[in-house]
Design a protein around this motif. Structure first.
Motif, PDB file in Angstrom:
ATOM      1  N   TRP A  58       0.832  -1.209   0.000  1.00  0.00           N
ATOM      2  CA  TRP A  58       0.000   0.000   0.000  1.00  0.00           C
ATOM      3  C   TRP A  58       0.864   1.255   0.000  1.00  0.00           C
ATOM      4  CZ3 TRP A  58      -4.455  -0.377  -1.855  1.00  0.00           C
ATOM      5  CH2 TRP A  58      -5.331  -1.408  -1.543  1.00  0.00           C
ATOM      6  N   CYS A  59       1.966   1.231   0.741  1.00  0.00           N
ATOM      7  CA  CYS A  59       2.863   2.389   0.722  1.00  0.00           C
ATOM      8  C   CYS A  59       3.490   2.575  -0.654  1.00  0.00           C
ATOM      9  CB  CYS A  59       3.954   2.227   1.785  1.00  0.00           C
ATOM     10  SG  CYS A  59       3.409   2.529   3.470  1.00  0.00           S
ATOM     11  N   TYR A  60       3.890   1.480  -1.277  1.00  0.00           N
ATOM     12  CA  TYR A  60       4.521   1.545  -2.600  1.00  0.00           C
ATOM     13  C   TYR A  60       3.561   2.174  -3.614  1.00  0.00           C
ATOM     14  CZ  TYR A  60       7.259  -0.028  -6.653  1.00  0.00           C
ATOM     15  OH  TYR A  60       8.007  -0.069  -7.798  1.00  0.00           O
ATOM     16  N   THR A  61       2.375   1.574  -3.734  1.00  0.00           N
ATOM     17  CA  THR A  61       1.434   2.084  -4.731  1.00  0.00           C
ATOM     18  C   THR A  61       0.851   3.430  -4.319  1.00  0.00           C
ATOM     19  OG1 THR A  61      -0.384   0.830  -3.726  1.00  0.00           O
ATOM     20  CG2 THR A  61       0.829  -0.237  -5.494  1.00  0.00           C
ATOM     21  N   GLY A  62       0.628   3.605  -3.026  1.00  0.00           N
ATOM     22  CA  GLY A  62       0.046   4.862  -2.549  1.00  0.00           C
ATOM     23  C   GLY A  62       0.975   6.049  -2.686  1.00  0.00           C
ATOM     24  N   SER A  63       2.265   5.845  -2.467  1.00  0.00           N
ATOM     25  CA  SER A  63       3.222   6.943  -2.623  1.00  0.00           C
ATOM     26  C   SER A  63       3.285   7.408  -4.072  1.00  0.00           C
ATOM     27  CB  SER A  63       4.613   6.505  -2.154  1.00  0.00           C
ATOM     28  OG  SER A  63       4.622   6.243  -0.778  1.00  0.00           O
ATOM     29  N   LEU A  64       3.268   6.444  -4.994  1.00  0.00           N
ATOM     30  CA  LEU A  64       3.260   6.803  -6.413  1.00  0.00           C
ATOM     31  C   LEU A  64       1.987   7.562  -6.776  1.00  0.00           C
ATOM     32  CD1 LEU A  64       4.603   3.504  -8.046  1.00  0.00           C
ATOM     33  CD2 LEU A  64       5.815   5.688  -7.859  1.00  0.00           C
ATOM     34  N   ALA A  65       0.837   7.021  -6.350  1.00  0.00           N
ATOM     35  CA  ALA A  65      -0.436   7.654  -6.692  1.00  0.00           C
ATOM     36  C   ALA A  65      -0.547   9.048  -6.089  1.00  0.00           C
ATOM     37  CB  ALA A  65      -1.590   6.775  -6.216  1.00  0.00           C
ATOM     38  N   THR A  66      -0.104   9.196  -4.839  1.00  0.00           N
ATOM     39  CA  THR A  66      -0.163  10.508  -4.175  1.00  0.00           C
ATOM     40  C   THR A  66       0.656  11.536  -4.934  1.00  0.00           C
ATOM     41  OG1 THR A  66      -0.550   9.511  -2.010  1.00  0.00           O
ATOM     42  CG2 THR A  66       0.344  11.745  -2.044  1.00  0.00           C
ATOM     43  N   TRP A  67       1.874  11.141  -5.307  1.00  0.00           N
ATOM     44  CA  TRP A  67       2.731  12.093  -6.040  1.00  0.00           C
ATOM     45  C   TRP A  67       2.085  12.484  -7.364  1.00  0.00           C
ATOM     46  CZ3 TRP A  67       5.053  12.459 -10.748  1.00  0.00           C
ATOM     47  CH2 TRP A  67       6.012  13.469 -10.896  1.00  0.00           C
ATOM     48  N   ALA A  68       1.558  11.506  -8.090  1.00  0.00           N
ATOM     49  CA  ALA A  68       0.959  11.796  -9.397  1.00  0.00           C
ATOM     50  C   ALA A  68      -0.250  12.714  -9.260  1.00  0.00           C
ATOM     51  CB  ALA A  68       0.557  10.497 -10.080  1.00  0.00           C
ATOM     52  N   LEU A  69      -1.096  12.459  -8.273  1.00  0.00           N
ATOM     53  CA  LEU A  69      -2.282  13.291  -8.081  1.00  0.00           C
ATOM     54  C   LEU A  69      -1.930  14.693  -7.599  1.00  0.00           C
ATOM     55  CD1 LEU A  69      -4.639  10.675  -6.393  1.00  0.00           C
ATOM     56  CD2 LEU A  69      -4.763  11.527  -8.748  1.00  0.00           C
ATOM     57  N   ASP A  70      -0.837  14.810  -6.843  1.00  0.00           N
ATOM     58  CA  ASP A  70      -0.405  16.118  -6.327  1.00  0.00           C
ATOM     59  C   ASP A  70       0.412  16.916  -7.335  1.00  0.00           C
ATOM     60  OD1 ASP A  70      -1.664  15.569  -3.962  1.00  0.00           O
ATOM     61  OD2 ASP A  70       0.157  15.085  -2.845  1.00  0.00           O
ATOM     62  N   HIS A  71       0.840  16.276  -8.427  1.00  0.00           N
ATOM     63  CA  HIS A  71       1.653  16.954  -9.451  1.00  0.00           C
ATOM     64  C   HIS A  71       1.061  16.716 -10.843  1.00  0.00           C
ATOM     65  CE1 HIS A  71       4.383  16.405  -6.016  1.00  0.00           C
ATOM     66  NE2 HIS A  71       4.972  17.517  -6.419  1.00  0.00           N
ATOM     67  N   PRO A  72      -0.184  17.091 -11.062  1.00  0.00           N
ATOM     68  CA  PRO A  72      -0.821  16.806 -12.355  1.00  0.00           C
ATOM     69  C   PRO A  72      -0.150  17.517 -13.523  1.00  0.00           C
ATOM     70  CG  PRO A  72      -2.152  18.321 -11.064  1.00  0.00           C
ATOM     71  CD  PRO A  72      -1.077  17.819 -10.155  1.00  0.00           C
ATOM     72  N   GLU A  73       0.566  18.611 -13.238  1.00  0.00           N
ATOM     73  CA  GLU A  73       1.207  19.368 -14.303  1.00  0.00           C
ATOM     74  C   GLU A  73       2.543  18.765 -14.725  1.00  0.00           C
ATOM     75  OE1 GLU A  73       3.276  20.293 -10.702  1.00  0.00           O
ATOM     76  OE2 GLU A  73       1.119  20.170 -11.152  1.00  0.00           O
ATOM     77  N   ASP A  74       3.076  17.852 -13.928  1.00  0.00           N
ATOM     78  CA  ASP A  74       4.378  17.253 -14.232  1.00  0.00           C
ATOM     79  C   ASP A  74       4.247  16.328 -15.438  1.00  0.00           C
ATOM     80  OD1 ASP A  74       6.629  15.139 -13.982  1.00  0.00           O
ATOM     81  OD2 ASP A  74       7.203  16.660 -12.510  1.00  0.00           O
ATOM     82  N   PRO A  75       5.191  16.375 -16.376  1.00  0.00           N
ATOM     83  CA  PRO A  75       5.088  15.515 -17.571  1.00  0.00           C
ATOM     84  C   PRO A  75       5.145  14.015 -17.254  1.00  0.00           C
ATOM     85  CG  PRO A  75       7.204  16.668 -17.495  1.00  0.00           C
ATOM     86  CD  PRO A  75       6.343  17.299 -16.461  1.00  0.00           C
ATOM     87  N   ASP A  76       5.656  13.659 -16.073  1.00  0.00           N
ATOM     88  CA  ASP A  76       5.729  12.248 -15.686  1.00  0.00           C
ATOM     89  C   ASP A  76       4.510  11.784 -14.901  1.00  0.00           C
ATOM     90  OD1 ASP A  76       8.234  11.845 -16.837  1.00  0.00           O
ATOM     91  OD2 ASP A  76       9.293  12.496 -15.036  1.00  0.00           O
ATOM     92  N   SER A  77       3.588  12.680 -14.621  1.00  0.00           N
ATOM     93  CA  SER A  77       2.474  12.357 -13.729  1.00  0.00           C
ATOM     94  C   SER A  77       1.655  11.163 -14.215  1.00  0.00           C
ATOM     95  CB  SER A  77       1.562  13.570 -13.556  1.00  0.00           C
ATOM     96  OG  SER A  77       0.482  13.284 -12.716  1.00  0.00           O
ATOM     97  N   ALA A  78       1.272  11.161 -15.472  1.00  0.00           N
ATOM     98  CA  ALA A  78       0.440  10.073 -15.995  1.00  0.00           C
ATOM     99  C   ALA A  78       1.171   8.742 -15.940  1.00  0.00           C
ATOM    100  CB  ALA A  78       0.008  10.391 -17.422  1.00  0.00           C
ATOM    101  N   GLU A  79       2.462   8.753 -16.223  1.00  0.00           N
ATOM    102  CA  GLU A  79       3.232   7.513 -16.206  1.00  0.00           C
ATOM    103  C   GLU A  79       3.377   6.974 -14.785  1.00  0.00           C
ATOM    104  OE1 GLU A  79       7.481   5.759 -17.911  1.00  0.00           O
ATOM    105  OE2 GLU A  79       6.833   7.785 -18.423  1.00  0.00           O
ATOM    106  N   VAL A  80       3.566   7.871 -13.831  1.00  0.00           N
ATOM    107  CA  VAL A  80       3.675   7.440 -12.436  1.00  0.00           C
ATOM    108  C   VAL A  80       2.357   6.859 -11.953  1.00  0.00           C
ATOM    109  CG1 VAL A  80       4.031   8.249 -10.062  1.00  0.00           C
ATOM    110  CG2 VAL A  80       5.550   9.040 -11.883  1.00  0.00           C
ATOM    111  N   LEU A  81       1.249   7.492 -12.298  1.00  0.00           N
ATOM    112  CA  LEU A  81      -0.060   6.976 -11.908  1.00  0.00           C
ATOM    113  C   LEU A  81      -0.310   5.607 -12.537  1.00  0.00           C
ATOM    114  CD1 LEU A  81      -2.494   7.819 -10.193  1.00  0.00           C
ATOM    115  CD2 LEU A  81      -3.539   8.726 -12.280  1.00  0.00           C
ATOM    116  N   ALA A  82       0.099   5.446 -13.773  1.00  0.00           N
ATOM    117  CA  ALA A  82      -0.056   4.150 -14.437  1.00  0.00           C
ATOM    118  C   ALA A  82       0.817   3.089 -13.777  1.00  0.00           C
ATOM    119  CB  ALA A  82       0.306   4.281 -15.919  1.00  0.00           C
TER     120      ALA A  82
END
Length: 245
Positions: free
Chosen positions: A192-216
């Motif tokens: 949960w920490c592994y997947t949640g940390s990635l998802a949190t970062w992606a949702l908190d940085h929607p403008e980052d070009p890597d956001s969609a890839e991190v969420l995926a």
């Protein structure tokens, strides 16, 4: 994006890169460092979470860590300085398989990094090459709690069941003096920490070009865990002494 960034983000909330909670880490270190003045080595140390815990708990311990990533070692140095233990920590940027030292160590650690050496037994061989007589090895690796699916084996690799894993370690010349089998809560918390940390970062940085890839990446890992290996994956951490020949 590079896998190192994915890994760094994924471990934001769980710096020990293994399914172990803080109390389990404390107990394992206590059993490994029974004098409190040991010279210790971590092969594949990452952000040096194990070493930092050892150094803060034991003011007379000195430590060296080896990892190939400059970024994680820089973070480890920064945290060590903040904790006031930087003077007792030496970090080496190189492959753990290539590390040499003119002096042996009282304790050698390698938890969750056996892939760097090609498996558990080669990791123990590497640790033995750095170990002083009478020293201890702290090693952690996966095992199968039950027969895995073919997909799980392909995804994670070839492991054995718990009893076979222990038999192989003992036959290889080691005597277990302590051990810990990660609980279901520890295993699930890690995922949960592994997947949640990635998802949190992606949702908190929607403008980052890597956001969609991190969420995926978070979604893919979560699916692999829940549909692939959650029911069969286990993790074992051992404190070992060398069996007299």
């Amino acid at each position: 994006m590079d896998r190192e960034k994915i890994s760094r983000l994924a471990h934001t909330d769980h710096p020990v890169n293994s399914p172990l909670d803080d109390e389990s880490v404390r107990r394992l270190l206590q059993r490994t460092l029974n004098r409190g003045d040991e010279r210790i080595l971590d092969l594949g140390c990452g952000e040096a979470a194990w070493l930092l815990r050892a150094l803060t708990a034991h003011p007379n311990v000195t430590a060296e860590g080896v990892d190939s990533s400059a970024q994680v070692l820089a973070k480890a140095r920064e945290e060590a300085a903040g904790l006031g233990v930087g003077q007792r920590l030496v970090l080496h940027q190189r492959n753990a398989t290539d590390f040499t030292s003119p002096r042996p160590f009282d304790a050698v650690l390698s938890v969750g990094a056996t892939h760097a050496f090609g498996g558990l037994l080669p990791t123990l061989d590497a640790a033995h090459s750095h170990l002083a007589p009478g020293g201890r090895v702290l090693v952690g690796d996966a095992y199968w709690e039950c027969e895995p699916s073919a997909a799980a084996r392909e995804m994670l690799g070839e492991y054995e069941d718990l009893a076979t894993t222990m038999d192989r370690v003992v036959a290889h010349g080691w005597t277990p003096v302590f051990g810990h089998i990660s609980t279901r809560q520890e295993l699930d918390d890690f995922e949960w920490c592994y997947t949640g940390s990635l998802a949190t970062w992606a949702l908190d940085h929607p403008e980052d070009p890597d956001s969609a890839e991190v969420l995926a990446a978070a979604a893919t890992h979560r699916s692999q865990w829940l549909h692939g290996y959650r029911d069969s994956f286990g993790f074992l951490t051992l404190v070992l002494g060398r069996t007299p020949e």
